[in-house]
Design an enzyme around this catalytic site. Structure first.
Site, mmCIF file in Angstrom:
data_model
loop_
_atom_site.group_PDB
_atom_site.id
_atom_site.type_symbol
_atom_site.label_atom_id
_atom_site.label_comp_id
_atom_site.label_asym_id
_atom_site.label_seq_id
_atom_site.Cartn_x
_atom_site.Cartn_y
_atom_site.Cartn_z
ATOM 1 N N LYS A 170 -7.619 19.368 -38.300
ATOM 2 C CA LYS A 170 -7.404 19.821 -36.921
ATOM 3 C C LYS A 170 -8.381 20.935 -36.557
ATOM 4 C CE LYS A 170 -3.240 20.520 -35.295
ATOM 5 N NZ LYS A 170 -3.056 19.627 -34.122
ATOM 6 N N ARG B 1 -0.528 20.587 -20.630
ATOM 7 C CA ARG B 1 -1.530 20.771 -21.683
ATOM 8 C C ARG B 1 -2.399 19.520 -21.857
ATOM 9 N NH1 ARG B 1 -0.140 22.077 -28.094
ATOM 10 N NH2 ARG B 1 -2.063 21.218 -28.939
ATOM 11 N N GLU C 277 9.075 11.414 -23.560
ATOM 12 C CA GLU C 277 7.662 11.628 -23.243
ATOM 13 C C GLU C 277 6.837 11.842 -24.504
ATOM 14 O OE1 GLU C 277 9.995 13.549 -19.770
ATOM 15 O OE2 GLU C 277 10.276 13.095 -21.892
#
Length: 509
Positions: free
Chosen positions: A477, A312, A80
Protein backbone atom coordinates in the site's frame (compact mmCIF):
# COMPACT_ATOMS: atom_id res chain seq x y z
CA UNK A 1 -28.93 6.85 -22.72
CA UNK A 2 -30.00 5.40 -19.39
CA UNK A 3 -32.44 6.32 -16.62
CA UNK A 4 -32.32 6.00 -12.83
CA UNK A 5 -35.27 3.60 -12.77
CA UNK A 6 -33.57 1.44 -15.38
CA UNK A 7 -30.47 1.15 -13.19
CA UNK A 8 -32.48 0.40 -10.04
CA UNK A 9 -34.51 -2.28 -11.81
CA UNK A 10 -31.34 -3.87 -13.21
CA UNK A 11 -29.83 -4.12 -9.72
CA UNK A 12 -33.02 -5.46 -8.13
CA UNK A 13 -33.30 -8.11 -10.84
CA UNK A 14 -29.70 -9.20 -10.27
CA UNK A 15 -30.48 -9.56 -6.55
CA UNK A 16 -33.60 -11.61 -7.30
CA UNK A 17 -31.53 -14.03 -9.38
CA UNK A 18 -29.25 -14.86 -6.45
CA UNK A 19 -29.90 -17.95 -4.32
CA UNK A 20 -31.83 -17.64 -1.07
CA UNK A 21 -28.82 -18.00 1.24
CA UNK A 22 -28.14 -14.81 3.17
CA UNK A 23 -31.31 -13.04 2.05
CA UNK A 24 -33.66 -11.54 4.66
CA UNK A 25 -36.67 -13.51 5.85
CA UNK A 26 -39.72 -11.96 4.10
CA UNK A 27 -41.90 -9.87 6.39
CA UNK A 28 -39.48 -10.04 9.32
CA UNK A 29 -35.98 -9.05 8.18
CA UNK A 30 -34.79 -6.18 6.01
CA UNK A 31 -31.53 -5.22 4.39
CA UNK A 32 -29.98 -2.63 2.07
CA UNK A 33 -28.53 -3.15 -1.39
CA UNK A 34 -25.73 -1.49 -3.34
CA UNK A 35 -24.16 -2.27 -6.68
CA UNK A 36 -21.52 -1.21 -9.19
CA UNK A 37 -22.77 -1.03 -12.76
CA UNK A 38 -20.46 -0.97 -15.78
CA UNK A 39 -21.59 1.17 -18.70
CA UNK A 40 -20.20 0.54 -22.19
CA UNK A 41 -20.96 2.95 -25.00
CA UNK A 42 -21.17 1.01 -28.26
CA UNK A 43 -18.82 2.53 -30.81
CA UNK A 44 -21.18 2.08 -33.74
CA UNK A 45 -24.25 3.57 -32.06
CA UNK A 46 -25.44 5.59 -29.10
CA UNK A 47 -26.59 2.46 -27.33
CA UNK A 48 -25.22 1.90 -23.81
CA UNK A 49 -24.74 -1.62 -22.51
CA UNK A 50 -25.37 -1.91 -18.78
CA UNK A 51 -24.00 -4.69 -16.60
CA UNK A 52 -24.03 -5.22 -12.83
CA UNK A 53 -20.46 -6.26 -12.06
CA UNK A 54 -20.70 -6.25 -8.26
CA UNK A 55 -23.59 -6.32 -5.81
CA UNK A 56 -23.72 -6.24 -2.03
CA UNK A 57 -26.21 -6.29 0.82
CA UNK A 58 -25.67 -5.64 4.50
CA UNK A 59 -26.18 -3.26 7.41
CA UNK A 60 -23.63 -4.22 10.07
CA UNK A 61 -20.12 -3.44 11.32
CA UNK A 62 -17.86 -5.18 13.81
CA UNK A 63 -16.54 -3.42 16.90
CA UNK A 64 -12.95 -2.26 17.12
CA UNK A 65 -11.92 -5.02 19.53
CA UNK A 66 -13.04 -7.64 17.00
CA UNK A 67 -10.64 -6.37 14.32
CA UNK A 68 -7.92 -8.82 13.35
CA UNK A 69 -4.15 -8.35 13.01
CA UNK A 70 -4.25 -11.08 10.36
CA UNK A 71 -6.59 -9.16 8.06
CA UNK A 72 -9.00 -12.09 8.01
CA UNK A 73 -12.12 -10.34 9.35
CA UNK A 74 -14.48 -8.22 7.29
CA UNK A 75 -14.73 -5.05 9.38
CA UNK A 76 -17.46 -3.18 7.52
CA UNK A 77 -20.43 -5.05 6.05
CA UNK A 78 -22.56 -2.12 4.93
CA UNK A 79 -23.94 -2.73 1.45
CA UNK A 80 -21.94 0.11 -0.15
CA UNK A 81 -18.66 -1.27 1.17
CA UNK A 82 -19.54 -4.85 0.20
CA UNK A 83 -20.35 -3.75 -3.35
CA UNK A 84 -17.11 -1.81 -3.69
CA UNK A 85 -14.95 -4.62 -2.30
CA UNK A 86 -16.64 -7.06 -4.67
CA UNK A 87 -15.79 -4.66 -7.47
CA UNK A 88 -12.11 -4.84 -6.41
CA UNK A 89 -12.31 -8.61 -7.02
CA UNK A 90 -13.82 -7.95 -10.44
CA UNK A 91 -11.16 -5.36 -11.39
CA UNK A 92 -8.35 -7.65 -10.22
CA UNK A 93 -9.68 -10.46 -12.41
CA UNK A 94 -9.98 -8.14 -15.41
CA UNK A 95 -6.39 -6.93 -14.92
CA UNK A 96 -5.19 -10.53 -14.61
CA UNK A 97 -6.81 -11.34 -17.96
CA UNK A 98 -5.19 -8.27 -19.48
CA UNK A 99 -1.63 -8.99 -18.28
CA UNK A 100 -1.95 -12.65 -19.32
CA UNK A 101 -3.00 -11.68 -22.81
CA UNK A 102 -6.42 -13.28 -22.47
CA UNK A 103 -8.23 -10.11 -23.44
CA UNK A 104 -10.21 -7.80 -21.21
CA UNK A 105 -13.43 -6.02 -22.01
CA UNK A 106 -12.31 -3.20 -19.76
CA UNK A 107 -8.59 -2.50 -19.91
CA UNK A 108 -6.07 -1.62 -22.60
CA UNK A 109 -2.40 -0.68 -22.31
CA UNK A 110 -1.62 2.88 -21.23
CA UNK A 111 1.37 5.07 -22.11
CA UNK A 112 3.39 4.25 -18.99
CA UNK A 113 5.20 0.91 -18.78
CA UNK A 114 3.15 -1.69 -16.92
CA UNK A 115 0.13 0.60 -16.65
CA UNK A 116 -3.42 0.07 -17.93
CA UNK A 117 -6.42 2.29 -18.58
CA UNK A 118 -10.10 1.82 -19.34
CA UNK A 119 -11.18 1.17 -22.90
CA UNK A 120 -12.81 4.28 -24.46
CA UNK A 121 -16.54 4.33 -23.74
CA UNK A 122 -16.30 2.29 -20.51
CA UNK A 123 -17.46 3.92 -17.26
CA UNK A 124 -18.98 2.95 -13.92
CA UNK A 125 -21.86 4.15 -11.79
CA UNK A 126 -22.82 3.33 -8.23
CA UNK A 127 -26.29 2.35 -7.03
CA UNK A 128 -27.58 2.27 -3.46
CA UNK A 129 -31.12 1.38 -2.42
CA UNK A 130 -30.92 3.93 0.42
CA UNK A 131 -29.10 7.18 1.07
CA UNK A 132 -25.60 6.45 2.43
CA UNK A 133 -25.29 6.47 6.20
CA UNK A 134 -23.67 9.50 7.81
CA UNK A 135 -23.84 13.03 6.46
CA UNK A 136 -25.97 12.26 3.38
CA UNK A 137 -28.69 10.83 5.66
CA UNK A 138 -29.09 14.02 7.70
CA UNK A 139 -32.00 15.32 5.68
CA UNK A 140 -35.19 17.28 6.38
CA UNK A 141 -38.38 15.54 7.36
CA UNK A 142 -41.15 17.27 5.47
CA UNK A 143 -43.99 14.78 5.08
CA UNK A 144 -46.25 13.09 7.57
CA UNK A 145 -45.08 9.56 6.94
CA UNK A 146 -41.48 10.36 7.84
CA UNK A 147 -42.20 12.38 10.96
CA UNK A 148 -41.54 10.46 14.18
CA UNK A 149 -43.59 13.01 16.10
CA UNK A 150 -45.24 16.42 15.60
CA UNK A 151 -42.99 19.40 14.76
CA UNK A 152 -40.52 20.20 17.51
CA UNK A 153 -40.05 23.49 19.29
CA UNK A 154 -38.07 24.02 22.48
CA UNK A 155 -39.76 24.79 25.79
CA UNK A 156 -38.79 24.38 29.41
CA UNK A 157 -40.64 21.66 31.26
CA UNK A 158 -41.30 22.02 35.00
CA UNK A 159 -38.27 19.82 35.62
CA UNK A 160 -36.10 22.23 33.63
CA UNK A 161 -35.46 19.84 30.76
CA UNK A 162 -36.00 20.64 27.11
CA UNK A 163 -39.32 19.44 25.76
CA UNK A 164 -41.75 20.24 22.98
CA UNK A 165 -45.32 21.36 23.14
CA UNK A 166 -48.12 19.79 21.18
CA UNK A 167 -51.65 21.05 21.61
CA UNK A 168 -52.28 21.48 25.28
CA UNK A 169 -49.83 18.84 26.47
CA UNK A 170 -46.13 18.26 26.62
CA UNK A 171 -44.26 15.90 24.32
CA UNK A 172 -40.75 14.99 25.45
CA UNK A 173 -37.91 13.61 23.41
CA UNK A 174 -35.02 12.00 25.24
CA UNK A 175 -32.08 11.93 22.89
CA UNK A 176 -29.46 9.24 23.10
CA UNK A 177 -26.50 10.58 25.07
CA UNK A 178 -23.25 11.02 23.13
CA UNK A 179 -20.91 8.07 23.33
CA UNK A 180 -23.56 5.56 24.31
CA UNK A 181 -23.98 3.02 21.53
CA UNK A 182 -27.16 1.43 22.86
CA UNK A 183 -30.20 0.98 20.68
CA UNK A 184 -33.16 3.28 21.22
CA UNK A 185 -36.20 1.27 22.27
CA UNK A 186 -39.72 2.22 21.33
CA UNK A 187 -42.87 1.32 23.22
CA UNK A 188 -44.26 -2.18 22.83
CA UNK A 189 -47.73 -2.35 21.34
CA UNK A 190 -50.10 -4.18 23.63
CA UNK A 191 -52.23 -5.70 20.90
CA UNK A 192 -49.23 -7.09 19.02
CA UNK A 193 -46.21 -8.69 20.60
CA UNK A 194 -43.84 -6.73 18.37
CA UNK A 195 -42.14 -3.38 18.46
CA UNK A 196 -42.93 -0.94 15.66
CA UNK A 197 -40.03 1.27 14.63
CA UNK A 198 -39.57 4.07 12.17
CA UNK A 199 -37.23 3.19 9.28
CA UNK A 200 -33.75 3.12 10.77
CA UNK A 201 -31.09 2.51 8.16
CA UNK A 202 -27.99 1.12 9.95
CA UNK A 203 -28.72 3.44 12.87
CA UNK A 204 -30.10 6.30 10.76
CA UNK A 205 -33.25 8.14 11.77
CA UNK A 206 -32.99 7.54 15.52
CA UNK A 207 -36.45 7.85 16.97
CA UNK A 208 -38.32 8.38 20.20
CA UNK A 209 -37.36 6.50 23.32
CA UNK A 210 -40.49 7.43 25.20
CA UNK A 211 -43.62 9.28 24.20
CA UNK A 212 -46.57 10.55 26.24
CA UNK A 213 -49.33 12.74 24.94
CA UNK A 214 -52.41 14.21 26.61
CA UNK A 215 -55.26 15.11 24.28
CA UNK A 216 -58.62 16.78 24.88
CA UNK A 217 -61.88 15.24 23.69
CA UNK A 218 -63.64 18.18 22.04
CA UNK A 219 -67.01 16.40 22.05
CA UNK A 220 -67.46 16.05 25.79
CA UNK A 221 -64.60 18.20 27.10
CA UNK A 222 -63.28 15.21 28.99
CA UNK A 223 -59.54 14.78 29.05
CA UNK A 224 -58.29 11.39 27.91
CA UNK A 225 -54.83 9.86 27.93
CA UNK A 226 -53.34 8.34 24.80
CA UNK A 227 -50.70 5.78 25.64
CA UNK A 228 -47.30 5.83 24.03
CA UNK A 229 -48.08 2.50 22.39
CA UNK A 230 -51.24 3.76 20.72
CA UNK A 231 -49.48 6.91 19.50
CA UNK A 232 -46.68 4.82 18.02
CA UNK A 233 -49.20 2.50 16.41
CA UNK A 234 -51.25 5.38 15.00
CA UNK A 235 -48.18 7.06 13.52
CA UNK A 236 -46.98 3.79 12.02
CA UNK A 237 -50.37 3.02 10.50
CA UNK A 238 -50.60 6.55 9.11
CA UNK A 239 -47.13 6.19 7.61
CA UNK A 240 -47.92 2.86 5.97
CA UNK A 241 -51.28 4.08 4.71
CA UNK A 242 -49.65 7.14 3.18
CA UNK A 243 -47.04 4.91 1.53
CA UNK A 244 -49.73 2.70 0.02
CA UNK A 245 -51.66 5.67 -1.36
CA UNK A 246 -48.64 7.58 -2.63
CA UNK A 247 -47.70 7.74 -6.28
CA UNK A 248 -45.04 5.08 -6.69
CA UNK A 249 -43.63 6.93 -9.68
CA UNK A 250 -42.66 9.95 -7.60
CA UNK A 251 -39.48 9.52 -5.55
CA UNK A 252 -39.44 11.26 -2.20
CA UNK A 253 -37.11 14.28 -2.08
CA UNK A 254 -37.03 16.10 1.25
CA UNK A 255 -35.73 19.29 -0.36
CA UNK A 256 -38.94 19.76 -2.37
CA UNK A 257 -40.71 21.35 0.62
CA UNK A 258 -39.75 24.58 2.35
CA UNK A 259 -40.92 23.34 5.77
CA UNK A 260 -38.46 21.21 7.74
CA UNK A 261 -39.53 20.87 11.37
CA UNK A 262 -37.09 18.02 11.99
CA UNK A 263 -34.33 16.00 10.36
CA UNK A 264 -33.68 12.31 9.95
CA UNK A 265 -31.21 11.10 12.54
CA UNK A 266 -28.03 9.19 11.81
CA UNK A 267 -26.57 6.76 14.31
CA UNK A 268 -23.04 7.53 13.06
CA UNK A 269 -21.04 9.47 15.66
CA UNK A 270 -18.82 12.48 14.94
CA UNK A 271 -15.12 11.57 14.85
CA UNK A 272 -13.19 12.66 17.96
CA UNK A 273 -11.47 16.02 17.89
CA UNK A 274 -13.99 17.82 15.72
CA UNK A 275 -17.43 19.40 16.03
CA UNK A 276 -19.92 17.38 18.04
CA UNK A 277 -23.64 17.05 17.48
CA UNK A 278 -25.49 19.82 19.38
CA UNK A 279 -28.35 17.37 20.13
CA UNK A 280 -30.85 20.23 20.13
CA UNK A 281 -34.47 19.40 19.31
CA UNK A 282 -35.50 19.40 15.68
CA UNK A 283 -33.22 20.59 12.89
CA UNK A 284 -30.46 21.51 15.34
CA UNK A 285 -29.88 17.94 16.47
CA UNK A 286 -26.92 17.18 14.17
CA UNK A 287 -23.85 18.95 12.86
CA UNK A 288 -23.53 18.57 9.10
CA UNK A 289 -20.54 18.16 6.83
CA UNK A 290 -18.47 16.30 9.42
CA UNK A 291 -16.78 12.91 9.40
CA UNK A 292 -18.62 10.18 11.29
CA UNK A 293 -17.91 6.70 12.63
CA UNK A 294 -20.48 3.98 12.10
CA UNK A 295 -22.29 2.73 15.19
CA UNK A 296 -21.60 -0.76 16.47
CA UNK A 297 -23.78 -3.15 18.42
CA UNK A 298 -22.81 -1.92 21.89
CA UNK A 299 -19.19 -1.21 20.95
CA UNK A 300 -17.71 1.66 18.89
CA UNK A 301 -16.30 0.88 15.47
CA UNK A 302 -13.40 2.38 13.55
CA UNK A 303 -15.32 2.35 10.25
CA UNK A 304 -16.08 5.71 8.67
CA UNK A 305 -19.61 6.30 7.39
CA UNK A 306 -20.56 5.37 3.84
CA UNK A 307 -21.04 9.08 3.05
CA UNK A 308 -17.42 9.68 4.02
CA UNK A 309 -16.14 6.69 2.05
CA UNK A 310 -18.03 7.67 -1.10
CA UNK A 311 -16.63 11.20 -0.79
CA UNK A 312 -13.13 9.75 -0.46
CA UNK A 313 -13.61 7.51 -3.53
CA UNK A 314 -14.60 10.68 -5.40
CA UNK A 315 -11.00 11.90 -5.10
CA UNK A 316 -8.86 8.78 -4.72
CA UNK A 317 -10.95 6.51 -6.94
CA UNK A 318 -12.66 3.29 -5.93
CA UNK A 319 -9.82 1.03 -7.12
CA UNK A 320 -7.81 1.36 -3.90
CA UNK A 321 -4.07 1.64 -3.28
CA UNK A 322 -3.06 -1.81 -4.53
CA UNK A 323 -4.67 -1.67 -7.96
CA UNK A 324 -3.35 1.88 -8.38
CA UNK A 325 0.02 0.23 -9.05
CA UNK A 326 -1.44 -1.01 -12.35
CA UNK A 327 -3.69 1.88 -13.37
CA UNK A 328 -2.55 5.07 -15.04
CA UNK A 329 -5.65 6.91 -13.84
CA UNK A 330 -7.93 6.45 -10.85
CA UNK A 331 -11.39 4.99 -11.48
CA UNK A 332 -14.39 7.14 -10.56
CA UNK A 333 -18.15 6.70 -10.51
CA UNK A 334 -19.69 8.90 -13.19
CA UNK A 335 -23.04 8.81 -11.39
CA UNK A 336 -24.54 7.76 -8.06
CA UNK A 337 -28.15 6.56 -8.13
CA UNK A 338 -30.25 6.12 -4.98
CA UNK A 339 -33.45 4.10 -4.72
CA UNK A 340 -36.79 5.42 -3.54
CA UNK A 341 -36.35 6.43 0.12
CA UNK A 342 -36.10 9.64 2.16
CA UNK A 343 -33.66 11.65 0.05
CA UNK A 344 -32.26 15.16 -0.26
CA UNK A 345 -30.34 16.32 -3.31
CA UNK A 346 -28.81 19.09 -1.21
CA UNK A 347 -27.58 16.67 1.47
CA UNK A 348 -26.15 14.27 -1.13
CA UNK A 349 -24.32 17.11 -2.85
CA UNK A 350 -22.97 18.38 0.47
CA UNK A 351 -21.84 14.98 1.73
CA UNK A 352 -20.40 13.43 -1.43
CA UNK A 353 -19.18 16.37 -3.52
CA UNK A 354 -18.96 19.77 -1.82
CA UNK A 355 -16.76 18.65 1.07
CA UNK A 356 -13.96 17.73 -1.35
CA UNK A 357 -14.59 20.30 -4.09
CA UNK A 358 -11.67 22.54 -3.06
CA UNK A 359 -9.01 19.81 -3.04
CA UNK A 360 -6.19 20.77 -5.42
CA UNK A 361 -2.61 19.91 -6.40
CA UNK A 362 -3.36 16.22 -6.80
CA UNK A 363 -0.77 14.00 -8.51
CA UNK A 364 -1.21 12.95 -12.13
CA UNK A 365 -4.05 10.48 -12.61
CA UNK A 366 -6.18 11.85 -9.76
CA UNK A 367 -8.86 14.53 -9.78
CA UNK A 368 -11.95 15.70 -7.93
CA UNK A 369 -14.86 13.79 -9.45
CA UNK A 370 -18.29 15.37 -9.46
CA UNK A 371 -20.69 12.50 -10.17
CA UNK A 372 -24.21 12.99 -11.36
CA UNK A 373 -26.59 12.44 -8.42
CA UNK A 374 -29.94 10.85 -9.24
CA UNK A 375 -32.84 9.18 -7.47
CA UNK A 376 -35.01 6.36 -8.74
CA UNK A 377 -38.73 6.04 -8.06
CA UNK A 378 -38.32 2.28 -7.44
CA UNK A 379 -38.04 1.05 -3.86
CA UNK A 380 -36.01 -2.00 -2.90
CA UNK A 381 -38.48 -4.83 -2.05
CA UNK A 382 -36.37 -5.85 0.99
CA UNK A 383 -36.16 -2.36 2.49
CA UNK A 384 -37.29 -1.81 6.05
CA UNK A 385 -40.40 0.08 4.95
CA UNK A 386 -41.47 -2.69 2.56
CA UNK A 387 -40.72 -5.34 5.18
CA UNK A 388 -42.96 -3.54 7.69
CA UNK A 389 -45.74 -3.45 5.12
CA UNK A 390 -45.48 -7.22 4.71
CA UNK A 391 -45.04 -7.97 8.40
CA UNK A 392 -47.68 -10.18 9.98
CA UNK A 393 -48.60 -10.88 13.58
CA UNK A 394 -46.63 -13.75 15.02
CA UNK A 395 -43.53 -13.16 12.90
CA UNK A 396 -41.69 -11.45 15.71
CA UNK A 397 -39.96 -8.10 15.73
CA UNK A 398 -38.88 -6.59 12.41
CA UNK A 399 -35.08 -6.45 12.43
CA UNK A 400 -32.12 -6.05 10.08
CA UNK A 401 -30.80 -9.19 8.45
CA UNK A 402 -27.63 -10.43 10.11
CA UNK A 403 -26.01 -11.69 6.92
CA UNK A 404 -24.26 -9.79 4.14
CA UNK A 405 -24.20 -10.97 0.52
CA UNK A 406 -21.53 -10.24 -2.05
CA UNK A 407 -21.81 -11.21 -5.69
CA UNK A 408 -19.36 -10.15 -8.38
CA UNK A 409 -18.78 -11.12 -11.99
CA UNK A 410 -15.75 -13.38 -11.58
CA UNK A 411 -15.41 -17.00 -12.75
CA UNK A 412 -14.29 -18.45 -9.41
CA UNK A 413 -16.59 -18.23 -6.36
CA UNK A 414 -18.63 -15.18 -7.37
CA UNK A 415 -20.91 -15.48 -4.31
CA UNK A 416 -19.71 -14.75 -0.78
CA UNK A 417 -22.11 -14.71 2.19
CA UNK A 418 -20.85 -13.48 5.56
CA UNK A 419 -22.02 -12.80 9.10
CA UNK A 420 -20.13 -11.04 11.89
CA UNK A 421 -17.12 -10.58 9.60
CA UNK A 422 -16.71 -14.28 8.71
CA UNK A 423 -18.18 -16.69 6.21
CA UNK A 424 -21.80 -17.39 6.98
CA UNK A 425 -22.35 -20.69 8.78
CA UNK A 426 -18.77 -21.43 9.89
CA UNK A 427 -18.27 -22.99 13.30
CA UNK A 428 -16.24 -21.41 16.10
CA UNK A 429 -13.68 -24.15 15.62
CA UNK A 430 -12.97 -22.87 12.10
CA UNK A 431 -12.42 -19.24 13.15
CA UNK A 432 -8.89 -18.12 12.43
CA UNK A 433 -8.51 -20.52 9.50
CA UNK A 434 -8.74 -19.82 5.77
CA UNK A 435 -12.03 -21.72 5.73
CA UNK A 436 -13.70 -18.99 7.77
CA UNK A 437 -12.49 -16.03 5.69
CA UNK A 438 -14.70 -13.90 3.54
CA UNK A 439 -13.36 -13.48 0.02
CA UNK A 440 -13.65 -9.73 0.63
CA UNK A 441 -11.45 -9.48 3.72
CA UNK A 442 -8.13 -7.66 3.43
CA UNK A 443 -5.89 -10.70 3.38
CA UNK A 444 -7.91 -12.43 0.64
CA UNK A 445 -7.93 -9.32 -1.56
CA UNK A 446 -4.18 -8.96 -0.90
CA UNK A 447 -3.51 -12.54 -1.97
CA UNK A 448 -5.54 -11.95 -5.15
CA UNK A 449 -3.38 -8.93 -5.86
CA UNK A 450 -0.19 -10.92 -5.28
CA UNK A 451 -1.47 -13.49 -7.79
CA UNK A 452 -1.88 -10.65 -10.29
CA UNK A 453 1.72 -9.55 -9.64
CA UNK A 454 2.97 -13.13 -10.08
CA UNK A 455 1.08 -13.42 -13.38
CA UNK A 456 2.73 -10.26 -14.75
CA UNK A 457 5.85 -10.63 -16.88
CA UNK A 458 8.81 -9.24 -14.92
CA UNK A 459 9.71 -6.90 -17.77
CA UNK A 460 6.18 -5.44 -17.73
CA UNK A 461 5.84 -4.76 -14.03
CA UNK A 462 4.87 -1.18 -13.11
CA UNK A 463 7.80 0.96 -11.89
CA UNK A 464 6.28 1.17 -8.40
CA UNK A 465 6.71 -2.61 -8.01
CA UNK A 466 10.28 -2.85 -9.32
CA UNK A 467 13.46 -3.20 -7.28
CA UNK A 468 11.79 -2.99 -3.88
CA UNK A 469 11.61 -5.35 -0.92
CA UNK A 470 7.86 -5.54 -0.47
CA UNK A 471 6.41 -8.18 1.82
CA UNK A 472 3.39 -7.09 3.84
CA UNK A 473 0.04 -5.59 2.90
CA UNK A 474 1.29 -2.34 4.44
CA UNK A 475 4.43 -2.40 2.26
CA UNK A 476 2.47 -2.71 -0.97
CA UNK A 477 0.00 0.00 0.00
CA UNK A 478 2.75 2.45 0.92
CA UNK A 479 4.66 1.69 -2.29
CA UNK A 480 1.70 3.05 -4.28
CA UNK A 481 3.22 6.51 -4.06
CA UNK A 482 0.86 8.53 -6.25
CA UNK A 483 -2.14 7.12 -4.40
CA UNK A 484 -0.57 7.94 -1.02
CA UNK A 485 0.26 11.47 -2.18
CA UNK A 486 -3.33 12.00 -3.28
CA UNK A 487 -4.58 10.62 0.04
CA UNK A 488 -2.32 12.97 2.00
CA UNK A 489 -3.56 15.92 -0.04
CA UNK A 490 -7.18 14.92 0.57
CA UNK A 491 -6.51 14.65 4.31
CA UNK A 492 -4.82 18.03 4.41
CA UNK A 493 -7.41 19.98 2.46
CA UNK A 494 -10.70 18.23 3.26
CA UNK A 495 -10.48 15.54 5.95
CA UNK A 496 -7.77 16.38 8.52
CA UNK A 497 -9.69 14.47 11.21
CA UNK A 498 -9.89 11.21 9.25
CA UNK A 499 -8.42 8.64 11.69
CA UNK A 500 -5.13 7.04 10.70
CA UNK A 501 -5.12 3.26 10.38
CA UNK A 502 -3.10 1.34 12.93
CA UNK A 503 -0.15 -0.04 10.92
CA UNK A 504 -0.08 -3.10 13.18
CA UNK A 505 -3.41 -4.13 11.66
CA UNK A 506 -1.87 -4.04 8.16
CA UNK A 507 1.39 -5.98 8.58
CA UNK A 508 0.03 -9.38 7.54
CA UNK A 509 1.45 -11.18 4.50
Amino acid sequence: MWAADEIANLCYERFNELPKRGKPEPGREWTLLAAVVKLTLCSDSQKVEKEVVSLGTGTKCIGRTAMSYDGDVLNDSHAEVIARRGCIRYLTEQLRRAVCGQGSSMFCRADQLGKWRLHPGVSFLFFSSHTPCGDASIIPMTDSQSQPCPPVRCTQTPEGTNGVTHGGGTLKRRAEEPGKGQNVKLPRLEDEETEEREPESRGDAKQLESLTLNTTNTDDSKQSDVTAGSVSQTLTEQKLKTRRNSDSNQPYDATMSSVAPDVHRTGAKCVPGGPADPLRPGVGYHSTGVLRLKPGRGEPTLSLSCSDKLARWGVLGFQGALLSHYLQEALYFSAIVVGNCPYSQEAMQRALVTRCSQVSDLPAGFSVCRPQLLQSSLEFPCSQAQTELRHRAGQGRVSPCGAAISWCNVPDQPLDVTANGYKHGVTKKALGTAKARSLLCKVELFHSFLSLVSATDRSLLPDSLRGKELHSYWDYKQASQSYQQAWEQLRTEAFPLWPHSDPNLLLFQ
